[in-house]
Scaffold this motif. Structure first.
Motif, mmCIF file in Angstrom:
data_model
loop_
_atom_site.group_PDB
_atom_site.id
_atom_site.type_symbol
_atom_site.label_atom_id
_atom_site.label_comp_id
_atom_site.label_asym_id
_atom_site.label_seq_id
_atom_site.Cartn_x
_atom_site.Cartn_y
_atom_site.Cartn_z
ATOM 1 N N LEU A 195 0.852 -1.177 0.000
ATOM 2 C CA LEU A 195 0.000 0.000 0.000
ATOM 3 C C LEU A 195 0.891 1.230 0.000
ATOM 4 C CD1 LEU A 195 -2.831 1.015 0.081
ATOM 5 C CD2 LEU A 195 -2.983 0.364 2.463
ATOM 6 N N ILE A 196 0.833 1.967 -1.102
ATOM 7 C CA ILE A 196 1.700 3.142 -1.261
ATOM 8 C C ILE A 196 0.827 4.388 -1.308
ATOM 9 C CG2 ILE A 196 3.403 4.287 -2.750
ATOM 10 C CD1 ILE A 196 4.186 1.526 -3.807
ATOM 11 N N LEU A 213 -0.795 -1.033 -4.465
ATOM 12 C CA LEU A 213 -2.035 -0.268 -4.435
ATOM 13 C C LEU A 213 -1.711 1.160 -4.027
ATOM 14 C CD1 LEU A 213 -5.138 -0.191 -4.446
ATOM 15 C CD2 LEU A 213 -5.074 -1.109 -2.130
ATOM 16 N N HIS A 214 -2.036 2.086 -4.909
ATOM 17 C CA HIS A 214 -1.674 3.491 -4.681
ATOM 18 C C HIS A 214 -2.913 4.295 -4.320
ATOM 19 C CE1 HIS A 214 -0.916 7.596 -6.717
ATOM 20 N NE2 HIS A 214 -0.454 7.640 -5.490
ATOM 21 N N LEU A 215 -2.845 5.014 -3.202
ATOM 22 C CA LEU A 215 -3.930 5.914 -2.806
ATOM 23 C C LEU A 215 -3.510 7.339 -3.132
ATOM 24 C CD1 LEU A 215 -4.951 4.560 0.734
ATOM 25 C CD2 LEU A 215 -6.222 4.353 -1.413
ATOM 26 N N ILE A 256 -2.250 -0.605 -8.985
ATOM 27 C CA ILE A 256 -3.640 -0.139 -9.012
ATOM 28 C C ILE A 256 -3.668 1.226 -8.334
ATOM 29 C CG2 ILE A 256 -5.940 -0.526 -8.031
ATOM 30 C CD1 ILE A 256 -5.297 -3.517 -8.042
ATOM 31 N N SER A 257 -4.317 2.188 -8.961
ATOM 32 C CA SER A 257 -4.408 3.517 -8.363
ATOM 33 C C SER A 257 -5.865 3.823 -8.052
ATOM 34 C CB SER A 257 -3.838 4.548 -9.341
ATOM 35 O OG SER A 257 -3.396 5.670 -8.627
ATOM 36 N N VAL A 258 -6.099 4.261 -6.826
ATOM 37 C CA VAL A 258 -7.469 4.548 -6.382
ATOM 38 C C VAL A 258 -7.510 5.982 -5.852
ATOM 39 C CG1 VAL A 258 -9.165 3.960 -4.584
ATOM 40 C CG2 VAL A 258 -8.061 2.139 -5.885
ATOM 41 N N VAL A 279 -14.521 7.447 3.195
ATOM 42 C CA VAL A 279 -13.847 6.184 3.519
ATOM 43 C C VAL A 279 -14.529 4.983 2.862
ATOM 44 C CG1 VAL A 279 -13.326 4.574 5.418
ATOM 45 C CG2 VAL A 279 -12.906 7.020 5.718
ATOM 46 N N GLU A 280 -15.860 4.901 2.972
ATOM 47 C CA GLU A 280 -16.575 3.717 2.459
ATOM 48 C C GLU A 280 -16.438 3.639 0.942
ATOM 49 O OE1 GLU A 280 -18.434 6.366 3.952
ATOM 50 O OE2 GLU A 280 -17.587 5.642 5.832
ATOM 51 N N ASP A 281 -16.420 4.780 0.258
ATOM 52 C CA ASP A 281 -16.288 4.766 -1.206
ATOM 53 C C ASP A 281 -14.890 4.318 -1.614
ATOM 54 O OD1 ASP A 281 -18.822 5.713 -1.094
ATOM 55 O OD2 ASP A 281 -18.395 7.700 -1.913
ATOM 56 N N VAL A 282 -13.879 4.735 -0.834
ATOM 57 C CA VAL A 282 -12.512 4.287 -1.129
ATOM 58 C C VAL A 282 -12.435 2.766 -0.923
ATOM 59 C CG1 VAL A 282 -10.063 4.516 -0.531
ATOM 60 C CG2 VAL A 282 -11.570 6.513 -0.376
ATOM 61 N N THR A 283 -13.019 2.296 0.163
ATOM 62 C CA THR A 283 -12.992 0.851 0.452
ATOM 63 C C THR A 283 -13.629 0.066 -0.697
ATOM 64 O OG1 THR A 283 -13.190 1.333 2.807
ATOM 65 C CG2 THR A 283 -13.674 -0.917 2.133
#
Ligand code: AP5
Ligand code: MG
Length: 219
Positions: A5-6, A111-113, A166-168, A174-178
């Motif tokens: 998780l990056i 996984l990139h936030l 994967i970029s999100v 929070v719930e939408d990101v999840t």
């Protein structure tokens, strides 16, 4: 499954890693949480790391590798892991490959936030008033964000050339990101042929997240 998780400070790595660990039956290993436990326990590693953390600088790679080796090896023998906050430099990424490869570890997904600097600053200043995390002050937050841009963001290109990235959009609620992460991971998992591990038994002590484990290097 092995996940990295990056994301910059405040992007929601800890928040989202908790959900991901539960959904995919993997250990959540947070380098920051492990380091803060060492600081709290007063171990030699904690004493060496404290000033770096308080300044918002990266802790030396050797210390970080030292505390992560055992939790990563233990998680690899079980369902896998989500690494939150590690690797943070290309040197750490290369060291991580050297640890993981002899374990025959499975496919890796980074996984990139992504979140704007303004929103990150707002979140961390707010958290600073709630939890008293020593690095959540305006000056240190700004430095942590600069360190991320200079030392960690280049990892995205590094992994794009080697693994699935994967970029999100982490700026949503929070719930939408999840939900976005779950959708993207399910898609990637199917594409890469990664099976879901069996759900862990909540009463099984081996199911405890690795980030809750006692500091390994203090032993
Ligand atoms: P670390 O503990 O990893 O901190 P960080 O990267 O600065 O990130 P944070 O933990 O502050 O944020 P987060 O992304 O986990 O977000 P969170 O979910 O908490 O590292 C700390 C220090 O340790 C480093 O500076 C370094 O010194 C050292 N270190 C660690 N790893 C190292 C390594 N590999 N090498 C060298 N040194 C290392 O969320 C933040 C806040 O926002 C929370 O209040 C949360 O409730 C809120 N929030 C989360 N998501 C949302 C959302 N979608 N909308 C609104 N609010 C949200
Ligand atoms: Mg965190």
């Amino acid at each position: 499954m092995r996940l990295l998780l990056i994301g910059p400070p405040g992007s929601g790595k800890g928040t989202q890693a908790t959900f991901i660990a539960e959904r995919y039956g993997v250990d959540h290993i947070s380098s920051g949480d492990l380091l803060r436990r060492h600081v709290a326990s007063g171990s030699a590693i904690g004493r060496a790391a404290a000033a770096c953390i308080d300044r918002g600088d990266l802790v030396p790679d050797a210390l970080v590798m030292d505390i992560l080796r055992k939790p990563v090896e233990a998680a690899s023998r079980r369902g896998g892991y989500i690494l939150d906050g590690f690797p943070r430099t290309v040197a750490q990424a290369e060291a991580a490959y050297r640890v993981a490869e002899p374990l025959g570890a499975s496919v890796r997904i980074a996984l990139h936030l992504s979140v704007s600097r303004e929103e990150l600053t707002r979140r961390l200043l707010h958290r600073g008033t709630q939890t008293g995390r020593t690095d959540d002050t305006a000056e240190v937050i700004a430095h942590r964000l600069d360190v991320f841009a200079a030392s960690t963001a280049p990892l995205l290109d590094y992994y794009a050339a080697r693994e699935t990235v994967i970029s999100v959009d982490g700026e949503q609620p929070v719930e939408d990101v999840t939900r976005a992460i779950a959708d993207e991971l399910d898609r990637a998992r199917r594409r890469l042929g990664i099976a879901l591990p069996p759900q862990r038994d909540a009463d099984d002590p081996r199911s405890a997240p690795a980030s809750d484990a006692a500091p390994s290097a203090a032993r």
